[in-house]
Design a protein around this motif. Structure first.
Motif, PDB file in Angstrom:
ATOM      1  N   GLN A 189       0.817  -1.198   0.000  1.00  0.00           N
ATOM      2  CA  GLN A 189       0.000   0.000   0.000  1.00  0.00           C
ATOM      3  C   GLN A 189       0.865   1.267   0.000  1.00  0.00           C
ATOM      4  OE1 GLN A 189      -3.622  -0.114   2.640  1.00  0.00           O
ATOM      5  NE2 GLN A 189      -2.520  -1.857   3.502  1.00  0.00           N
ATOM      6  N   ILE A 190       0.339   2.292  -0.659  1.00  0.00           N
ATOM      7  CA  ILE A 190       1.026   3.584  -0.690  1.00  0.00           C
ATOM      8  C   ILE A 190       0.181   4.588   0.079  1.00  0.00           C
ATOM      9  CG2 ILE A 190       1.881   5.451  -2.150  1.00  0.00           C
ATOM     10  CD1 ILE A 190       2.162   3.335  -4.387  1.00  0.00           C
ATOM     11  N   ILE A 191       0.777   5.122   1.135  1.00  0.00           N
ATOM     12  CA  ILE A 191       0.092   6.089   1.979  1.00  0.00           C
ATOM     13  C   ILE A 191       0.759   7.441   1.773  1.00  0.00           C
ATOM     14  CG2 ILE A 191      -0.516   6.729   4.349  1.00  0.00           C
ATOM     15  CD1 ILE A 191       0.399   3.147   3.586  1.00  0.00           C
ATOM     16  N   ALA A 192      -0.030   8.420   1.383  1.00  0.00           N
ATOM     17  CA  ALA A 192       0.508   9.760   1.135  1.00  0.00           C
ATOM     18  C   ALA A 192       0.885  10.406   2.465  1.00  0.00           C
ATOM     19  CB  ALA A 192      -0.522  10.608   0.406  1.00  0.00           C
ATOM     20  N   HIS A 193       2.172  10.656   2.645  1.00  0.00           N
ATOM     21  CA  HIS A 193       2.706  11.192   3.884  1.00  0.00           C
ATOM     22  C   HIS A 193       2.463  12.705   3.956  1.00  0.00           C
ATOM     23  CE1 HIS A 193       6.239  12.531   6.446  1.00  0.00           C
ATOM     24  NE2 HIS A 193       5.587  11.716   7.247  1.00  0.00           N
ATOM     25  N   ARG A 194       1.527  13.096   4.819  1.00  0.00           N
ATOM     26  CA  ARG A 194       1.092  14.501   4.916  1.00  0.00           C
ATOM     27  C   ARG A 194       0.501  14.982   3.586  1.00  0.00           C
ATOM     28  NH1 ARG A 194       6.676  16.613   7.863  1.00  0.00           N
ATOM     29  NH2 ARG A 194       6.821  14.881   9.345  1.00  0.00           N
ATOM     30  N   GLY A 195      -0.116  14.042   2.872  1.00  0.00           N
ATOM     31  CA  GLY A 195      -0.627  14.333   1.541  1.00  0.00           C
ATOM     32  C   GLY A 195       0.462  14.156   0.500  1.00  0.00           C
ATOM     33  N   ALA A 196       0.205  14.628  -0.708  1.00  0.00           N
ATOM     34  CA  ALA A 196       1.233  14.613  -1.756  1.00  0.00           C
ATOM     35  C   ALA A 196       2.161  15.803  -1.478  1.00  0.00           C
ATOM     36  CB  ALA A 196       0.593  14.712  -3.130  1.00  0.00           C
ATOM     37  N   SER A 197       3.038  15.626  -0.503  1.00  0.00           N
ATOM     38  CA  SER A 197       3.722  16.766   0.103  1.00  0.00           C
ATOM     39  C   SER A 197       4.946  17.260  -0.653  1.00  0.00           C
ATOM     40  CB  SER A 197       4.099  16.436   1.555  1.00  0.00           C
ATOM     41  OG  SER A 197       4.822  15.226   1.621  1.00  0.00           O
ATOM     42  N   THR A 198       5.313  16.608  -1.759  1.00  0.00           N
ATOM     43  CA  THR A 198       6.344  17.201  -2.618  1.00  0.00           C
ATOM     44  C   THR A 198       5.733  18.097  -3.688  1.00  0.00           C
ATOM     45  OG1 THR A 198       6.340  15.277  -4.087  1.00  0.00           O
ATOM     46  CG2 THR A 198       7.958  15.289  -2.282  1.00  0.00           C
ATOM     47  N   GLU A 199       4.417  18.010  -3.863  1.00  0.00           N
ATOM     48  CA  GLU A 199       3.741  18.786  -4.897  1.00  0.00           C
ATOM     49  C   GLU A 199       2.916  19.941  -4.339  1.00  0.00           C
ATOM     50  OE1 GLU A 199       1.905  16.239  -8.037  1.00  0.00           O
ATOM     51  OE2 GLU A 199       2.469  14.641  -6.654  1.00  0.00           O
ATOM     52  N   ALA A 200       2.617  19.873  -3.069  1.00  0.00           N
ATOM     53  CA  ALA A 200       1.840  20.922  -2.396  1.00  0.00           C
ATOM     54  C   ALA A 200       2.321  21.000  -0.957  1.00  0.00           C
ATOM     55  CB  ALA A 200       0.352  20.604  -2.454  1.00  0.00           C
ATOM     56  N   PRO A 201       2.098  22.114  -0.284  1.00  0.00           N
ATOM     57  CA  PRO A 201       2.536  22.226   1.114  1.00  0.00           C
ATOM     58  C   PRO A 201       1.977  21.087   1.961  1.00  0.00           C
ATOM     59  CG  PRO A 201       1.853  24.365   0.283  1.00  0.00           C
ATOM     60  CD  PRO A 201       1.479  23.369  -0.774  1.00  0.00           C
ATOM     61  N   GLU A 202       2.829  20.533   2.796  1.00  0.00           N
ATOM     62  CA  GLU A 202       2.433  19.375   3.601  1.00  0.00           C
ATOM     63  C   GLU A 202       1.267  19.692   4.536  1.00  0.00           C
ATOM     64  OE1 GLU A 202       5.200  19.558   7.570  1.00  0.00           O
ATOM     65  OE2 GLU A 202       6.148  18.731   5.785  1.00  0.00           O
ATOM     66  N   ASN A 203       0.455  18.667   4.763  1.00  0.00           N
ATOM     67  CA  ASN A 203      -0.670  18.774   5.702  1.00  0.00           C
ATOM     68  C   ASN A 203      -1.661  19.875   5.326  1.00  0.00           C
ATOM     69  OD1 ASN A 203      -0.249  16.647   7.593  1.00  0.00           O
ATOM     70  ND2 ASN A 203       1.428  17.809   8.541  1.00  0.00           N
ATOM     71  N   THR A 204      -1.861  20.058   4.027  1.00  0.00           N
ATOM     72  CA  THR A 204      -2.849  21.038   3.573  1.00  0.00           C
ATOM     73  C   THR A 204      -3.920  20.330   2.747  1.00  0.00           C
ATOM     74  OG1 THR A 204      -1.612  21.529   1.540  1.00  0.00           O
ATOM     75  CG2 THR A 204      -1.158  22.913   3.483  1.00  0.00           C
ATOM     76  N   LEU A 205      -5.051  20.989   2.592  1.00  0.00           N
ATOM     77  CA  LEU A 205      -6.118  20.414   1.774  1.00  0.00           C
ATOM     78  C   LEU A 205      -5.659  20.227   0.334  1.00  0.00           C
ATOM     79  CD1 LEU A 205      -9.283  22.289   3.141  1.00  0.00           C
ATOM     80  CD2 LEU A 205      -8.309  20.096   3.877  1.00  0.00           C
ATOM     81  N   SER A 206      -4.804  21.124  -0.147  1.00  0.00           N
ATOM     82  CA  SER A 206      -4.270  20.987  -1.512  1.00  0.00           C
ATOM     83  C   SER A 206      -3.470  19.694  -1.657  1.00  0.00           C
ATOM     84  CB  SER A 206      -3.383  22.187  -1.858  1.00  0.00           C
ATOM     85  OG  SER A 206      -4.115  23.383  -1.852  1.00  0.00           O
ATOM     86  N   ALA A 207      -2.652  19.382  -0.660  1.00  0.00           N
ATOM     87  CA  ALA A 207      -1.858  18.151  -0.698  1.00  0.00           C
ATOM     88  C   ALA A 207      -2.747  16.923  -0.627  1.00  0.00           C
ATOM     89  CB  ALA A 207      -0.856  18.145   0.461  1.00  0.00           C
ATOM     90  N   PHE A 208      -3.842  17.009   0.111  1.00  0.00           N
ATOM     91  CA  PHE A 208      -4.762  15.875   0.212  1.00  0.00           C
ATOM     92  C   PHE A 208      -5.528  15.675  -1.104  1.00  0.00           C
ATOM     93  CE2 PHE A 208      -5.060  17.174   4.954  1.00  0.00           C
ATOM     94  CZ  PHE A 208      -3.794  16.666   5.183  1.00  0.00           C
TER      95      PHE A 208
END
Length: 226
Positions: free
Chosen positions: A2-21
């Motif tokens: 399984q691949i779990i997005a760590h703090r969201g897609a945090s290399t493409e958007a600021p971590e732990n943001t709705l954008s990253a999710f």
């Protein structure tokens, strides 16, 4: 694996943001992990209370009002769960709580509303928090560790968690086999290097936390087709 997005897609958007999710959901991840602090002002999705790294503000999150926090693009736990809406598994890593009872009450409301459910994961480095949540909620639990104990996964087995989450540099074949022998899944954080992703796949690791979930998916797909 399984691949779990760590703090969201945090290399493409600021971590732990709705954008990253949102990006993580677009990438078809298996789950999304994020960090939560329970404060008198609410439950906020951010890794550190110190905002100097993520927001270039020399203040603590605990000092700010609800309105000030919202202006900083720091999501509430409720907002993050509403966005994800159970389309993938959520891993709520509880970093801290100021008041146990108010935090448990907040979580209870989320379970009642269906924003958290039996497939959700509550994890923490603070294993006392895990025990408190286990006594109140029916879901999956992950015991985090950043070291390699002499008895490997026993710490998580003693807590009766479903997931033993370990730091990448501590992970080896013996650790993974021990976790599996104790009836738990082995999840590893945080992994973005292609070679290491393949090594963990061969070790039969069950899940990896990745800052770049789309790239991680591509690596696994190419490796398994080779």
């Amino acid at each position: 694996m399984q691949i779990i997005a760590h703090r969201g897609a945090s290399t493409e958007a600021p971590e732990n943001t709705l954008s990253a999710f949102r990006l993580a959901l677009e990438h078809g991840v298996d789950g999304i992990e994020f960090d939560v602090h329970f404060l008198p002002s609410g439950a906020w999705v951010t890794h550190d209370l110190d905002l100097s790294k993520t927001h270039q503000i020399n203040r603590s999150l605990a000092e700010l009002s609800t309105q000030e926090i919202k202006q900083l693009d720091i999501p509430s736990l409720d907002d993050a769960l509403k966005l994800i809406n159970n389309t993938v598994s959520v891993n709520v890593e509880i970093k801290s709580w100021v008041d146990r009872n108010s935090a448990l009450t907040h979580l209870r409301v989320l379970f009642t509303a269906g924003l958290l459910n039996q497939n959700s994961i509550i994890s923490s480095f603070d294993h006392h928090i895990i025990q408190n949540c286990q006594a109140n909620f029916s879901c999956r639990f992950g015991a985090l560790s950043a070291h390699k104990p002499i008895d490997y996964g026993r710490y998580a087995a003693d807590l009766q968690t479903q997931i033993c989450a370990i730091e990448d540099t501590m992970c080896d074949t013996l650790f993974v086999k021990d976790i599996h022998a104790r009836g738990m899944q082995c999840w590893v954080y945080t992994v973005d290097d292609p070679t290491r992703i393949c090594e963990l796949y061969d070790m039969q690791v069950d899940g990896v936390f990745s800052n770049s979930p789309a790239k991680t998916r591509a690596v696994i797909t190419a490796y398994t087709k080779a």
